[in-house]
Design an enzyme around this catalytic site. Structure first.
Site, PDB file in Angstrom:
ATOM      1  N   GLU A 201      15.069 -69.682  40.955  1.00 44.20           N
ATOM      2  CA  GLU A 201      15.744 -70.463  42.003  1.00 44.20           C
ATOM      3  C   GLU A 201      14.846 -70.630  43.220  1.00 44.20           C
ATOM      4  O   GLU A 201      15.265 -71.161  44.247  1.00 44.20           O
ATOM      5  CB  GLU A 201      17.056 -69.764  42.406  1.00 44.20           C
ATOM      6  N   ASN A 285      15.178 -70.894  33.430  1.00 44.73           N
ATOM      7  CA  ASN A 285      15.388 -72.311  33.725  1.00 44.73           C
ATOM      8  C   ASN A 285      14.165 -72.923  34.404  1.00 44.73           C
ATOM      9  O   ASN A 285      13.432 -72.238  35.097  1.00 44.73           O
ATOM     10  CB  ASN A 285      16.606 -72.480  34.641  1.00 44.73           C
ATOM     11  N   ASP A 327      20.687 -75.515  34.648  1.00 42.92           N
ATOM     12  CA  ASP A 327      20.312 -74.110  34.882  1.00 42.92           C
ATOM     13  C   ASP A 327      20.603 -73.244  33.665  1.00 42.92           C
ATOM     14  O   ASP A 327      21.041 -72.107  33.802  1.00 42.92           O
ATOM     15  CB  ASP A 327      21.019 -73.538  36.122  1.00 42.92           C
TER      16      ASP A 327
END
Lengths: 600, 177
Positions: A201, A285, A327
């Site tokens: 992230e 991801n 994701d």
């Protein structure tokens, strides 16, 4: 041929709690013996063994007597954050590692109440808490050759003498100023400590490293994006599907230079097959979440690598979710099994994947034998078994400036990191998982090193039926569910299966549950002090009796609303997870306590 | 009927609107950050220290333009990546009544400028000083600490919560004490 299996086919089973009778002749599924040696009653790695079965041959606790289970002792970890770790038991000592500040405790199991033998405080950099995406968790330590190995949030791998608690070596491999943290449990294979980074992230480029167990030096590093030379793709690399063949796909399947900040992190589980001399690890991801900012298949994210543990050289790769839209990290556990599939004995790995499918792969080649959804999935329409490619549902494609509603599963997947357990006695894989959907809107995002790189507004909602979690027993041979239990909250804990035909898991309300491995019937439950998101284990104590242990303490991404005291009025808080967990603050509070149970 | 009253009212409205939108067209210090000290703690043995205040506080705090800019920058500098739209995530919630490092605009400005030890990065050399003040003013608006007439009144993206000018003061949640 495309295996077109929408979730509607499964709507019927989602409510079912009764058993499907198992005919003992229909399966003979066992982990390879080299990866799952006979049970010695210890628990030396979070997954129990290299095959990652999380299955114990201990059978003192049975379906009949588990109702008598009682607390043997408890221990406060002193940290009120999400406790995702598995306790370890080696010899007469139990080892537990806490979330940040990653304290390692050793408890003496020979004495009443299991008093503390020693503790080791690594004192990680407090600023690391600011770059950990989803609570400051740690998924456990591992024992190897007289030492405990574990990772700290601020990017250190540390070896500690298991007898004395004195540090042996400490290697700094992650840089918090580019957003790198380490949350996974290491795995030791052939004298090498395997560790990967977190930060999908934060635009962190994913890697896995092998550190020498003796002195901690880095033996090899394999990146999961970028040129073949850095991914350790060489002449031995033989992927099964055409989509994974070509030169430098880790560069060419991205916009220019996007692979440098493209994710593909290794923060989940690694398995090892000694016969094939291969490790298997997933990749996270691609970053950012907004797919419009990274056209292409985004190799080698959201897939699985088989690598040589000695050199890191890649042998094959399969991409669960090419050009991920939602994701769908590919980091879940893979359970290594040998079984007859369509009349032939195959070496397989079974993998309940974040995108909603239970995959059965030939672990020698990476060929997909079957891929069947284990809950509601509408973001894709199946897996094309000829090309290996996930069939994306165009109606659920996200992008910049577009709100797409009711995408199932959520960014946290039909199943996140929470590891399943496999019992060779029943042939069932016990899958703790989620049942949620979401709305998503892609937005522009600027890359600033060390800050989030997501570009997606997310708002999660409960899935069909309203239960946000489920505990499903999956018949591996038949590739269909045997039974499934509804849970109000996501089942964010791991599972453990035993030869006593008892399976244990925990709920986010704090219930620790024992259910029948055959039928799913609830046999016993105990309310712990906080929600459970940890990995239960079972072991033989110094007194010769069977014990069951679990860490209680809510948190993780799902429980961040409680452990991080987030505000439920913001639907997008915790990357959208808070919207579906608004009521968690009403049923549990932060905690951090070890519970150990035994029969009277 | 007094014909002058509507005129007076509209004149007042115009004036108020002017103040609401008032801003310096040539802001100083395009780069770099100010070094205004901010109190780190309310505790001082035996003493009652006067709260430090900065003359920029008043300029930015109740100004619709600056609040609106703060809302835009909150996304641009990835503040929303950690704090979401005020509910928090990797970082703490900003729309509640709990303040770890002080609730004044000066304290929030110092937090963004210098960082805080448990995970808040320092943006000292990343964000011009006036933009840090705009962000600080917007952060206060998230917990209802901005005039309703000046706080942003719309969300451009998928709705996370009612717009800032409709958020209640977090300390009272809109209720009388």
């Amino acid at each position: 041929m495309a295996a077109m299996l929408g979730w509607t086919l499964l709507a019927g089973f989602a409510l079912v709690t009764t058993a499907v009778a198992q005919s003992t002749s229909s399966f003979a599924i066992n982990p390879p013996s080299a990866a799952a040696p006979p049970d010695d009653g210890q628990w030396a790695m979070p997954a129990k063994n290299y095959a990652s079965t999380r299955y114990s041959e201990l059978a003192e606790i049975t379906e009949d007597n588990v109702k008598n289970l009682q607390v043997a002792f408890t221990f406060s970890t002193g940290v009120n954050k999400g406790q995702e770790a598995a306790p370890l038991v080696v010899g007469n000592t139990m080892y537990i590692v806490t979330p940040f500040p990653n304290i390692l405790y050793a408890l003496d199991l020979t004495k009443p109440g299991a008093p503390m033998k020693w503790k080791f405080e690594p004192n990680p950099e407090p600023a690391a808490q600011g770059v950990a995406c989803c609570d400051v968790v740690n998924r456990g330590a591992v024992f190897f050759d007289g030492r405990i190995y574990f990772n700290t949030l601020d990017g250190h791998t540390i070896a500690v003498d298991a007898a004395t608690g004195k540090p042996v070596w400490n290697t700094h491999i992650g840089n918090i100023n580019i957003g790198e943290t380490i949350t996974m449990a290491p795995l030791v294979v052939k004298g090498k400590v395997l560790v990967g980074n977190s930060g999908g992230e934060m635009g962190v480029r994913g890697w896995i490293k092998a550190l020498d167990a003796g002195d901690g030096h880095v033996v090899w590093t394999a990146y999961n994006t970028g040129p073949d030379a850095e991914v350790l793709i060489g002449p031995d690399f033989k992927p099964h599907y055409d989509m994974d063949k070509g030169k430098d796909l880790g560069v060419t399947s991205w916009p220019p230079d996007a692979w440098k900040i493209g994710g593909g992190n290794v923060w989940g589980w690694i398995s090892y097959d000694p016969d094939l001399n291969l490790i298997f690890h997933g990749t996270g991801n691609p970053g950012p979440w907004n797919p419009d900012l990274r056209p292409g298949d985004n190799k080698w994210t959201a897939g699985i690598f088989a690598r040589d543990p000695d050199t890191g050289a890649a042998k094959w790769f399969y991409q669960w979710t090419p050009h991920d839209l939602h994701d769908y990290d590919g980091i879940n556990e893979q359970v290594l099994l040998d079984m007859t599939w369509q009349g032939k004995l195959r070496k397989v790995l079974v993998r309940p994947e974040r995108n909603g499918y239970v995959y059965l792969l030939d672990r020698t080649t990476g060929e997909v034998l079957s891929a069947v959804p284990f809950g509601p999935v509408n973001s894709s329409k199946g897996v094309d078994l000829k090309t290996g490619r996930l069939i994306v549902n165009p109606d659920k494609k996200t992008g910049t400036g577009k709100v797409v509603r009711d995408i199932c599963p959520t960014a946290s997947g039909l199943k996140d990191w929470q590891p399943s357990a496999f019992s060779p006695k029943t042939g069932l894989l016990y899958i703790p998982h989620n049942n949620m959907c979401m709305d998503e809107e892609g937005v522009e995002v600027n890359y600033i090193a060390g800050t989030p790189y997501v570009g997606m507004n997310v708002r999660m909602i409960p899935g069909p039926g309203g239960n946000r979690g489920a505990f499903t027993a999956w018949d591996v041979a038949a590739a269909k569910p045997a039974w499934s239990l509804k849970e109000n909250f996501p089942v964010w804990s791991g599972a453990v299966a035993t030869a006593g035909n008892v399976v244990f898991y925990g709920t986010m309300e704090g219930w620790f549950k024992a259910v029948s491995a055959r039928t799913g019937a609830l046999l016993w439950q105990f309310k712990t002090s906080s929600g459970i998101i940890g990995q239960p284990i079972t072991y033989r104590g110094p007194d010769g009796h069977q014990y069951v242990a679990v860490l209680s303490g809510v948190g993780g991404w799902a429980g961040a609303i409680v452990s991080g005291d987030l505000d439920p009025r913001d639907a997008t808080a915790a990357l959208g997870f808070v919207n579906v967990m608004k009521d968690l603050k009403d049923v549990t509070t932060p905690g951090g306590t070890l519970y150990v149970f035994r029969l009277p | 009927m007094n014909r002058g009253l509507p005129c007076l009212l509209s004149a007042m409205l115009v004036l108020a609107a002017c103040q609401r939108e008032e801003r310096d067209t040539r802001p100083q210090s395009v780069l770099g950050s100010g070094d205004q000290p901010a109190a780190v703690t309310a505790l001082e043995p035996g003493g009652q220290r006067p709260a430090s205040s900065d003359n920029k506080a008043g300029v930015f705090e109740a100004n619709a333009f600056h609040l609106s800019e703060g809302k835009r920058l909150f996304n641009w500098f990835n503040c929303s990546g950690c704090h979401a739209n005020g509910g928090g995530g990797m970082g703490p919630a900003l729309m509640d009544q709990k303040w770890l490092y002080g609730s004044s605009i000066e304290s929030i400005h110092a937090t963004i400028r210098d960082g805080r030890p448990n995970g808040m990065p320092s943006f000292r050399d990343k964000i011009p000083d006036d933009q840090i003040w705009e962000l600080a003013a917007f952060v206060r608006a998230l917990s209802g600490n901005a005039p309703k007439s000046a706080a942003p009144s719309r969300d451009d993206d998928m709705m996370p919560h009612p717009s800032e000018n409709r958020l209640p003061d977090a300390a009272t949640l809109g209720k009388s004490p």
